[in-house]
Design an enzyme around this catalytic site. Structure first.
Site, mmCIF file in Angstrom:
data_model
loop_
_atom_site.group_PDB
_atom_site.id
_atom_site.type_symbol
_atom_site.label_atom_id
_atom_site.label_comp_id
_atom_site.label_asym_id
_atom_site.label_seq_id
_atom_site.Cartn_x
_atom_site.Cartn_y
_atom_site.Cartn_z
ATOM 1 N N CYS A 119 13.307 36.905 -2.622
ATOM 2 C CA CYS A 119 12.582 37.375 -3.819
ATOM 3 C C CYS A 119 11.129 36.933 -3.840
ATOM 4 O O CYS A 119 10.309 37.503 -4.558
ATOM 5 C CB CYS A 119 13.299 36.901 -5.077
ATOM 6 S SG CYS A 119 15.032 37.364 -5.072
ATOM 7 N N HIS A 260 9.126 37.147 -11.446
ATOM 8 C CA HIS A 260 10.203 37.810 -10.699
ATOM 9 C C HIS A 260 11.293 38.212 -11.692
ATOM 10 O O HIS A 260 11.686 37.427 -12.557
ATOM 11 C CB HIS A 260 10.745 36.861 -9.635
ATOM 12 C CG HIS A 260 12.012 37.351 -9.000
ATOM 13 N ND1 HIS A 260 12.148 38.633 -8.520
ATOM 14 C CD2 HIS A 260 13.205 36.738 -8.784
ATOM 15 C CE1 HIS A 260 13.369 38.780 -8.045
ATOM 16 N NE2 HIS A 260 14.032 37.657 -8.185
ATOM 17 N N ASN A 290 17.535 43.116 -10.500
ATOM 18 C CA ASN A 290 16.796 42.264 -9.566
ATOM 19 C C ASN A 290 16.614 43.030 -8.253
ATOM 20 O O ASN A 290 17.587 43.280 -7.548
ATOM 21 C CB ASN A 290 17.597 40.976 -9.351
ATOM 22 C CG ASN A 290 16.916 40.002 -8.413
ATOM 23 O OD1 ASN A 290 15.946 40.348 -7.731
ATOM 24 N ND2 ASN A 290 17.430 38.774 -8.369
HETATM 25 O O1 UT7 Z 1 16.570 36.440 -7.486
HETATM 26 C C1 UT7 Z 1 16.935 35.262 -6.852
HETATM 27 C C2 UT7 Z 1 17.344 34.212 -7.759
HETATM 28 N N1 UT7 Z 1 18.540 34.548 -8.426
HETATM 29 C C3 UT7 Z 1 18.713 34.182 -9.678
HETATM 30 O O2 UT7 Z 1 17.802 33.620 -10.237
HETATM 31 C C4 UT7 Z 1 20.038 34.404 -10.329
HETATM 32 C C5 UT7 Z 1 20.367 33.220 -11.159
HETATM 33 N N2 UT7 Z 1 21.657 33.234 -11.827
HETATM 34 C C6 UT7 Z 1 21.964 34.040 -12.867
HETATM 35 O O3 UT7 Z 1 21.238 34.951 -13.220
HETATM 36 C C7 UT7 Z 1 23.206 33.700 -13.642
HETATM 37 O O4 UT7 Z 1 23.707 32.472 -13.190
HETATM 38 C C8 UT7 Z 1 24.323 34.770 -13.567
HETATM 39 C C9 UT7 Z 1 23.941 35.982 -14.363
HETATM 40 C C10 UT7 Z 1 24.601 35.146 -12.133
HETATM 41 C C11 UT7 Z 1 25.612 34.197 -14.199
HETATM 42 O O5 UT7 Z 1 25.370 33.768 -15.522
HETATM 43 P P1 UT7 Z 1 25.823 32.319 -15.997
HETATM 44 O O6 UT7 Z 1 25.504 32.216 -17.436
HETATM 45 O O7 UT7 Z 1 25.206 31.322 -15.081
HETATM 46 O O8 UT7 Z 1 27.402 32.381 -15.854
HETATM 47 P P2 UT7 Z 1 28.381 31.471 -14.977
HETATM 48 O O9 UT7 Z 1 28.180 31.718 -13.520
HETATM 49 O O10 UT7 Z 1 28.291 30.061 -15.453
HETATM 50 O O11 UT7 Z 1 29.785 32.060 -15.399
HETATM 51 C C12 UT7 Z 1 30.278 31.978 -16.740
HETATM 52 C C13 UT7 Z 1 31.579 32.746 -16.839
HETATM 53 C C14 UT7 Z 1 32.577 32.416 -15.745
HETATM 54 O O12 UT7 Z 1 33.864 32.456 -16.287
HETATM 55 P P3 UT7 Z 1 34.612 31.089 -16.712
HETATM 56 O O13 UT7 Z 1 34.711 30.274 -15.458
HETATM 57 O O14 UT7 Z 1 33.749 30.466 -17.755
HETATM 58 O O15 UT7 Z 1 35.926 31.585 -17.237
HETATM 59 C C15 UT7 Z 1 32.434 33.580 -14.780
HETATM 60 O O16 UT7 Z 1 33.597 33.816 -14.027
HETATM 61 O O17 UT7 Z 1 31.297 34.163 -16.716
HETATM 62 C C16 UT7 Z 1 32.165 34.725 -15.722
HETATM 63 N N3 UT7 Z 1 31.469 35.849 -15.117
HETATM 64 C C17 UT7 Z 1 31.525 37.092 -15.608
HETATM 65 N N4 UT7 Z 1 32.158 37.622 -16.692
HETATM 66 C C18 UT7 Z 1 31.999 38.935 -16.933
HETATM 67 C C19 UT7 Z 1 30.690 35.848 -14.021
HETATM 68 N N5 UT7 Z 1 30.217 37.095 -13.783
HETATM 69 C C20 UT7 Z 1 30.731 37.873 -14.754
HETATM 70 C C21 UT7 Z 1 30.604 39.251 -15.057
HETATM 71 N N6 UT7 Z 1 31.261 39.737 -16.148
HETATM 72 N N7 UT7 Z 1 29.857 40.083 -14.301
#
Ligand code: UT7
Length: 338
Positions: A119, A260, A290
């Site tokens: 990125c 970004h 993204n």
């Molecule tokens: O461009 C390069 C750099 N990349 C980034 O900067 C990306 C950075 N990360 C993010 O944008 C976020 O971490 C995500 C959007 C990928 C995830 O959001 P989060 O608030 O960090 O969620 P998490 O990974 O802590 O997951 C929370 C919950 C989990 O369930 P449990 O374990 O709490 O039951 C996941 O399994 O959300 C669940 N989950 C989803 N639920 C519905 C993960 N993906 C999804 C989904 N739909 N698509």
């Protein structure tokens, strides 16, 4: 241009291309266990664009490049360096996607190479253009950020498939003697100890193509999302505060903060830490998701096309991605207003 005068790099024109196919949150609801509400709340993304099967990174890059060169008022033959930032090249080993773009543009005998900084690729490419121009080696550098990210996304993995999209953005960076058009500052960095935060394990010499690669889906992007998120907010906030402080520029004097476009919550956290007003912060993540190296030039193109970006106005770019890499830049837009 006489070599006795100082030569500066100036941001002369921008162009972008987005594929026509839209992948909405409602479409994703039918593919994985997710919901429009979850995606919007956690990322700010409503939809993203997906390239056609026979539409490659070089095709999108070529379209964006033609627009940028035309807006710069230049001929194809004026370009003397072509740099393409991508982690989804047409071919993983060779030839470089920049070579394919040069052929599609009809540029002959031009130095062309790719940058792999995920990125952060576009801002890394800006630093290369700046160095080549200020050393007097090149006069008009075409830099492109282009990705067919859909080619490395596993559309059964809800943690990644909701985030990424395809697209391309291109800019012409030209030599000038006018110091008021010059880049003010640019900082780019990397820390490979976080390499496993964002990785596409195959193909490469660690995992050459094999049945194991296919069976284990090692050709798809893998991300430690939450860890990456926290590090992104911390690193970007420090990086943009540092570049502003070093150059004695207050955040309220930045008309266009172009971060970004990874996640609205990251952008909001960094914008808030800088006390940016909503109208200063450029946002395209909702409609494009993204797009990795294409994200910043696509966002700059968005404000140019809507008439918001005027000649001479200051832009603050900042980015963060696989590597891990990060970068920020402070520069005026030196092209014509729309
Ligand atoms: O461009 C390069 C750099 N990349 C980034 O900067 C990306 C950075 N990360 C993010 O944008 C976020 O971490 C995500 C959007 C990928 C995830 O959001 P989060 O608030 O960090 O969620 P998490 O990974 O802590 O997951 C929370 C919950 C989990 O369930 P449990 O374990 O709490 O039951 C996941 O399994 O959300 C669940 N989950 C989803 N639920 C519905 C993960 N993906 C999804 C989904 N739909 N698509």
């Amino acid at each position: 241009m006489a070599r006795t005068e100082p030569v500066y790099a100036s941001f002369r024109a921008i162009g972008a291309y987005v594929p026509s196919k839209v992948l909405s949150n409602a479409d994703l609801e039918k593919m994985v266990d997710t919901s429009d509400e979850w995606i919007l709340k956690r990322t700010g993304i409503s939809e993203r664009r997906i390239a056609a099967e026979d539409e490659y990174t070089s095709d999108m890059a070529t379209k964006a490049s033609k627009i940028a060169i035309e807006r710069a008022g230049l001929e194809i033959s004026d370009i003397d360096l072509l740099v393409c930032a991508t982690v989804t090249p047409d071919y993983f080993n060779m030839p470089a996607t920049s070579c394919i773009i040069s052929d599609k543009l009809g540029i002959k005998n031009v130095q062309a190479f790719d940058i792999s900084a995920a990125c952060s690729g576009f801002v890394y490419a800006l630093s290369v253009a700046k160095a080549f121009i200020e050393s007097g080696m090149k006069k008009n550098v075409l830099i492109v950020g282009a990705e067919k990210f859909s080619s490395i996304v596993d559309y059964t993995d809800r943690t990644t498939c909701i985030l990424f999209g395809d697209g391309a953005g291109a800019a012409v960076i030209s030599a000038t003697n006018n110091q008021s058009e010059a880049f003010i500052d640019l900082h780019a960095s990397a820390d490979g100890s976080y390499a496993d935060f964002l990785v596409t394990p195959a193909p490469g010499c660690v995992h050459p193509v094999s049945q194991k690669v296919i069976d284990e889906g090692l050709n798809f992007v893998q991300m430690k999302g939450n860890e990456t998120f926290k590090l992104a907010v911390k690193t970007l906030t420090k990086d943009v505060k540092d570049i502003l402080a070093k150059n004695e520029i207050a955040s309220e004097d930045i008309p266009h903060f172009v971060p970004h476009q990874a996640n609205y919550r990251i952008i909001k956290a960094v914008g808030d830490a800088l006390k940016m007003k909503e109208e200063q912060v450029v946002l395209t993540v909702g409609k494009y998701g993204n797009t990795s190296a294409a994200s910043i030039p696509m966002a700059i193109n968005d404000i140019w096309e809507s008439g918001r970006l005027k000649k001479g106005e200051l832009m603050l770019l900042d980015t963060f991605g696989g590597g891990l890499t990060w970068a920020s830049a402070l520069l005026p837009f030196s092209g014509e207003s729309k």
